[in-house]
Design a protein around this motif. Structure first.
Motif, short mmCIF file in Angstrom:
data_model
loop_
_atom_site.label_atom_id
_atom_site.label_comp_id
_atom_site.label_asym_id
_atom_site.label_seq_id
_atom_site.Cartn_x
_atom_site.Cartn_y
_atom_site.Cartn_z
N VAL A 92 -1.24 -1.17 -27.54
CA VAL A 92 -2.37 -2.00 -28.02
C VAL A 92 -2.07 -2.49 -29.44
O VAL A 92 -2.22 -3.68 -29.76
CB VAL A 92 -3.68 -1.17 -28.06
CG1 VAL A 92 -4.83 -1.98 -28.62
CG2 VAL A 92 -4.02 -0.64 -26.67
N MET A 93 -1.59 -1.57 -30.29
CA MET A 93 -1.38 -1.91 -31.71
C MET A 93 -0.23 -2.91 -31.88
O MET A 93 -0.31 -3.84 -32.67
CB MET A 93 -1.09 -0.64 -32.52
CG MET A 93 -2.20 0.37 -32.50
SD MET A 93 -3.84 -0.32 -32.81
CE MET A 93 -3.65 -1.11 -34.39
N ILE A 94 0.82 -2.71 -31.09
CA ILE A 94 1.99 -3.60 -31.24
C ILE A 94 1.62 -5.02 -30.79
O ILE A 94 1.94 -6.01 -31.46
CB ILE A 94 3.19 -3.03 -30.43
CG1 ILE A 94 3.67 -1.73 -31.11
CG2 ILE A 94 4.32 -4.04 -30.32
CD1 ILE A 94 4.60 -0.87 -30.28
N ALA A 95 0.85 -5.13 -29.69
CA ALA A 95 0.43 -6.46 -29.21
C ALA A 95 -0.47 -7.14 -30.25
O ALA A 95 -0.35 -8.34 -30.51
CB ALA A 95 -0.30 -6.32 -27.88
N LEU A 96 -1.34 -6.34 -30.89
CA LEU A 96 -2.27 -6.89 -31.90
C LEU A 96 -1.50 -7.48 -33.09
O LEU A 96 -1.78 -8.58 -33.56
CB LEU A 96 -3.16 -5.73 -32.37
CG LEU A 96 -4.55 -6.01 -32.89
CD1 LEU A 96 -5.42 -6.62 -31.80
CD2 LEU A 96 -5.20 -4.69 -33.36
#
Ligand code: AP5
Length: 220
Positions: free
Chosen positions: A63-67
């Motif tokens: 989730v964090m990397i995509a954000l």
């Protein structure tokens, strides 16, 4: 300048990133602020993150990397950024390396805010944040002019649910276990610098600016 601010919860990363954005025009990219906004909005990311954030746990890496991948290609961040709250795990740090390499960009500085757990507890339990734009205050160290009201936009101030003492202690455990290895990952690189974050806000700001200017001179 492409910068990372690393450090424990409450070390002052957000306060300094905001000052740098105001004074030098380098956009602050705060993953905590992005997640809190998504939670208020009730977006799919917000719904997935809510439980983790409120318990002081880390939101999953995918989730964090995509954000961040989506945020760093926006026009303002193409000219530079201060990453505040990312990367927080080794897989996030490795993903950031790949992202920057693909975009032909390099990190100019990684500033590590060095602070004791004791100071952190004092800072987080006195923190109040503005509802509208996330401006940061402290009851004792940086109080608003009118109690409970943001100086910048007049909105209501509130205490984050994850600033409860028992949640802060959990966040600190998570930090030492998951994020301290990220500090070691960058420490070996020439761009790493340690900032003594125990002083007052202006004192720390002088150190941050001094370090960044020294890097810019080296780069020029
Ligand atoms: P996030 O919002 O990033 O929280 P954090 O890293 O825990 O950092 P804080 O915002 O608590 O502290 P800060 O260092 O910015 O300190 P501040 O300047 O506010 O993340 C929240 C949650 O989101 C995480 O727990 C996780 O669940 C999730 N998340 C976010 N990113 C993630 C990621 N990459 N991967 C997975 N999950 C992620 O200062 C603190 C207080 O001290 C304030 O009151 C301030 O006024 C005061 N103060 C600041 N500097 C000074 C000073 N020099 N002297 C005196 N007081 C000061």
């Amino acid at each position: 300048m492409n910068l990372i601010f690393l450090g424990a919860p409450g070390a002052g990363k957000g306060t300094q990133a905001r000052l740098l954005q105001e004074r030098e025009g380098i956009p602050q990219v705060s993953t905590g602020d992005m997640l809190r906004a998504a939670m208020v909005e009730g977006s799919p990311v917000g719904k997935r993150a809510k439980e983790y954030v409120e318990q002081g746990a880390l939101v999953p890496d995918d989730v964090m990397i995509a954000l961040i991948e989506e945020r760093l290609v926006r026009p303002d961040a193409r000219r530079g950024f201060v990453l505040d709250g990312f990367p927080r795990t080794l897989p996030q740090a490795e993903a950031l390396d790949r992202m920057l390499e693909r975009a032909g960009r390099v990190l100019d500085a990684v500033l590590y805010f060095d602070i004791s757990d004791e100071t952190i507890l004092r800072r987080l339990t006195g923190r109040w944040v503005c509802r509208k734009a996330g401006h940061i205050y402290h009851l004792e160290y940086n109080p608003p002019k009118a109690p409970g009201q943001c100086d910048a936009d007049g909105s209501e101030l509130y205490q984050r649910v994850d600033d409860r003492p028992e949640t802060v202690r959990h966040r600190l455990d998570v930090y030492h276990r998951e994020t301290q290895p990220v500090v070691e990952f960058y420490r070996r690189r020439g761009v790493f610098a340690t900032i003594d974050a125990e002083g007052d806000i202006e004192d720390v700001s002088r150190k941050v600016l001094g370090t960044i200017r020294a890097r810019m001179e080296l780069r020029a």
